[in-house]
Design an enzyme around this catalytic site. Structure first.
Site, short mmCIF file in Angstrom:
data_model
loop_
_atom_site.label_atom_id
_atom_site.label_comp_id
_atom_site.label_asym_id
_atom_site.label_seq_id
_atom_site.Cartn_x
_atom_site.Cartn_y
_atom_site.Cartn_z
N PHE A 148 -15.27 -24.27 1.70
CA PHE A 148 -15.95 -24.94 2.81
C PHE A 148 -17.41 -25.27 2.50
O PHE A 148 -18.00 -26.15 3.13
CB PHE A 148 -15.89 -24.06 4.08
CG PHE A 148 -16.92 -22.96 4.08
CD1 PHE A 148 -18.22 -23.20 4.53
CD2 PHE A 148 -16.63 -21.69 3.60
CE1 PHE A 148 -19.18 -22.20 4.50
CE2 PHE A 148 -17.59 -20.68 3.58
CZ PHE A 148 -18.87 -20.95 4.02
N GLU A 175 -10.05 -26.15 5.30
CA GLU A 175 -9.63 -26.53 6.65
C GLU A 175 -10.76 -26.35 7.67
O GLU A 175 -10.63 -26.72 8.82
CB GLU A 175 -8.38 -25.72 7.06
CG GLU A 175 -8.53 -24.21 7.08
CD GLU A 175 -8.32 -23.55 5.70
OE1 GLU A 175 -8.81 -24.08 4.69
OE2 GLU A 175 -7.67 -22.48 5.66
N SER A 225 -13.28 -18.06 -3.04
CA SER A 225 -13.63 -16.65 -3.16
C SER A 225 -12.82 -15.99 -4.29
O SER A 225 -11.75 -16.47 -4.67
CB SER A 225 -13.36 -15.94 -1.83
OG SER A 225 -12.00 -16.05 -1.52
N CYS A 280 -22.65 -20.63 -3.77
CA CYS A 280 -22.19 -19.70 -4.79
C CYS A 280 -23.27 -19.45 -5.83
O CYS A 280 -23.17 -18.53 -6.63
CB CYS A 280 -20.95 -20.24 -5.47
SG CYS A 280 -21.30 -21.72 -6.39
#
Ligand code: NAD
Length: 494
Positions: A148, A175, A225, A280
């Site tokens: 996301f 989503e 992740s 990240c």
């Protein structure tokens, strides 16, 4: 409620029993819903990509390059619109949204050079009359599964090179902020990409598993992740696919006593709290060597007290909300846990009150963090910066190298010799010297080490050309020009 469509073979598809709410994180209100693909819809998207493959892999390189040049212009022209879509569903401030589009554009520009990137090699006369040459051919249908936190940049990390190499794609975006990927698919179409080459399949585990198990999908690119990256890597490779699966991170920034502390504090603030820490490559740990802790903690505190947090569409906002209420609560629980574990909460983001109903939390600065605390060990993915104080460079280095993640890291110093030493011995895939977020420019590849990457291929840049192509080597024999004259069968001057 407006439903965000899948794009299958160029058609918008909204049918389906299952759906999920999409929120504006700044208001907390549902703004749309997204269909969650069924097995049949996933099969249709994969079939569309498979059907488009023979035509697309045979398309001329000039035609492909032309599409990327067109796309570059369209992305630049439509950046304000696309930024607004990102901010509405993700929450990041508009300047961050435009920034991620600019970084994604680098991948489009790289792909536009596909003529050069796809060049094979040739050796003449390896034996008498024998030549060898190699070509790079597409792998086939590629499944791209994205997180996301960069709803434009991360899809472009994958699909630009995959498509340039002659593959067709099924993109399964997050989503939680799915509209941007539909917009990108529309821009590709406007740029001239034929239907079926880029399909967008929204969904959850059902859609992902369909990609992982379909024999028609030959390669999987994943960013998300670590637990899911590991699952993707194990499942897709067990099914015979090539996989690159990029996972989570805990990026350390080591600050040496000779560093420019003001520059380091500025860097720590933007790298830890930008995009609410949902990057990240965000810095989540400052490793303060020697007396640095006493100097940098007040400098960071002074700066974050002035940070403006609010709706990402407000030009005054420097940081927006988190993606969901659960993400917000999770971040708050890490600050509470750090307090219970005995760390010093210098600034407590839980204290800040907001007028909006959105998923807001203030920024936190936690000092005297020890390596056994959860606030240090886990990826929090929110605006929390931990400071670990160490006595020496060696102690700081060991800390970084012992951590399970090895995505990015940085060192702040004026000493070139120490910086070079750090570059040589630190265990991370991307290293910054006086640069807090060393995301490689598009002509290099991006990837971490350890639990930040499963597979051996980094993403975008030169490694993506390797990942998205299969090499074919051709050996040919003709009469040896050294010993035989070619009979042309017609009169010749030669
Ligand atoms: P996530 O792992 O929850 O989701 C990523 C994708 O996997 C989504 O498309 C999601 O629908 C799908 N997915 C989720 N659960 C699944 C399951 N059980 N089975 C199959 N598919 C599943 O990640 P996120 O919360 O969207 O993104 C944040 C994470 O991504 C952070 O850990 C962050 O560090 C990481 N990230 C890494 C990089 C990198 O380059 N290494 C870049 C961006 C984000």
């Amino acid at each position: 409620m407006q439903r965000i469509p899948h794009i299958i073979n160029g058609e918008k598809v909204t049918a389906g029993d299952r759906s999920q709410a999409v929120f504006n994180p700044a208001t907390g209100a549902q703004i749309r819903e997204v269909g969650l693909a069924s097995d049949d819809q996933a099969a249709a998207a994969i079939a569309a990509a498979k059907a488009a493959l023979p035509m697309w892999r045979a398309s001329s390189l000039t035609k492909r390059a032309d599409i990327f040049f067109n796309l570059r212009q369209l992305l630049k022209q439509r950046t304000p619109e696309l930024s607004a879509i990102i901010t509405e569903e993700h929450g990041k401030v508009l300047s961050d949204a435009a920034g991620e589009i600019a970084r994604g554009l680098e991948n489009v520009e790289f792909a536009a050079g596909l003529m050069h990137l796809l060049k094979g090699e040739r050796d003449e006369q390896v034996a008498s009359g024998v030549d060898v040459h190699s070509v790079k051919q597409p792998v086939g249908v590629v499944g791209c599964i994205t997180p996301f936190n960069f709803p434009v940049m991360v899809p472009l990390w994958m699909i630009a090179s995959a498509i340039a190499c002659g593959n067709t794609v099924v993109l399964k975006p997050s989503e939680r902020d799915p509209s941007a990927s539909v917009f990108i698919a529309e821009l590709f179409k406007e740029a001239g990409l034929p239907d079926g080459v880029l399909n967008v399949l929204h969904g959850d585990k059902v859609a992902v598993d369909a990609l992982l198990h379909s024999p028609d999908v030959k390669a999987i690119s994943f960013v998300g992740s670590t637990p899911i990256a590991k699952y993707i890597y194990e499942t897709a490779s067990a099914n015979g696919k090539r996989v690159q699966a990029l996972g989570g991170a805990k990026n350390h920034m080591m600050v040496l006593p000779d560093a420019d502390i003001n520059a380091a504090a500025d860097a720590a603030v933007s790298a830890a709290y930008g995009s609410a820490g949902e990057r990240c490559m965000a810095i989540s740990v400052v490793v303060a060597v020697g007396d640095v802790g006493d100097r940098i903690v007040p400098a960071i505190k002074e700066r974050i007290e002035k940070l403006v947090i609010g709706d990402g569409t407000d030009p005054a906002s420097e940081m927006g909300p988190l993606i969901t209420q659960e993400a917000r609560d999770r971040v708050a629980s890490y600050v509470a846990g750090a307090q219970a574990d005995g760390a010093t909460i210098v600034v407590d983001g839980r204290d800040q009150k907001f007028n909006q109903n959105g998923f807001f939390i203030g920024v936190s600065l936690v000092d005297n963090v020890k390596p056994n605390m959860k606030v240090y060990l886990d990826e929090i993915f929110g605006p929390v910066l931990a400071v670990v104080r160490v006595d020496t460079y060696e102690e700081g280095l060991a800390l970084i190298n012992d951590h399970q993640y090895g995505n990015g890291t940085a060192i702040f110093t004026r000493d070139g010799g120490v910086a070079r030493q750090f570059e040589f011995e630190v265990e991370a895939g991307m290293v910054g010297v006086n640069v807090p977020i060393p995301v490689p420019v598009g002509s290099f590849s991006f990837g971490g080490w350890k639990n930040s990457l499963f597979g051996d291929s980094h993403i975008y840049g030169p490694e993506s050309i390797h990942f998205y192509t299969r090499s074919k080597v051709v050996t040919t024999r003709w009469p040896d020009p050294a010993t035989s004259k070619v009979d042309l069968g017609f009169p010749s001057n030669h």
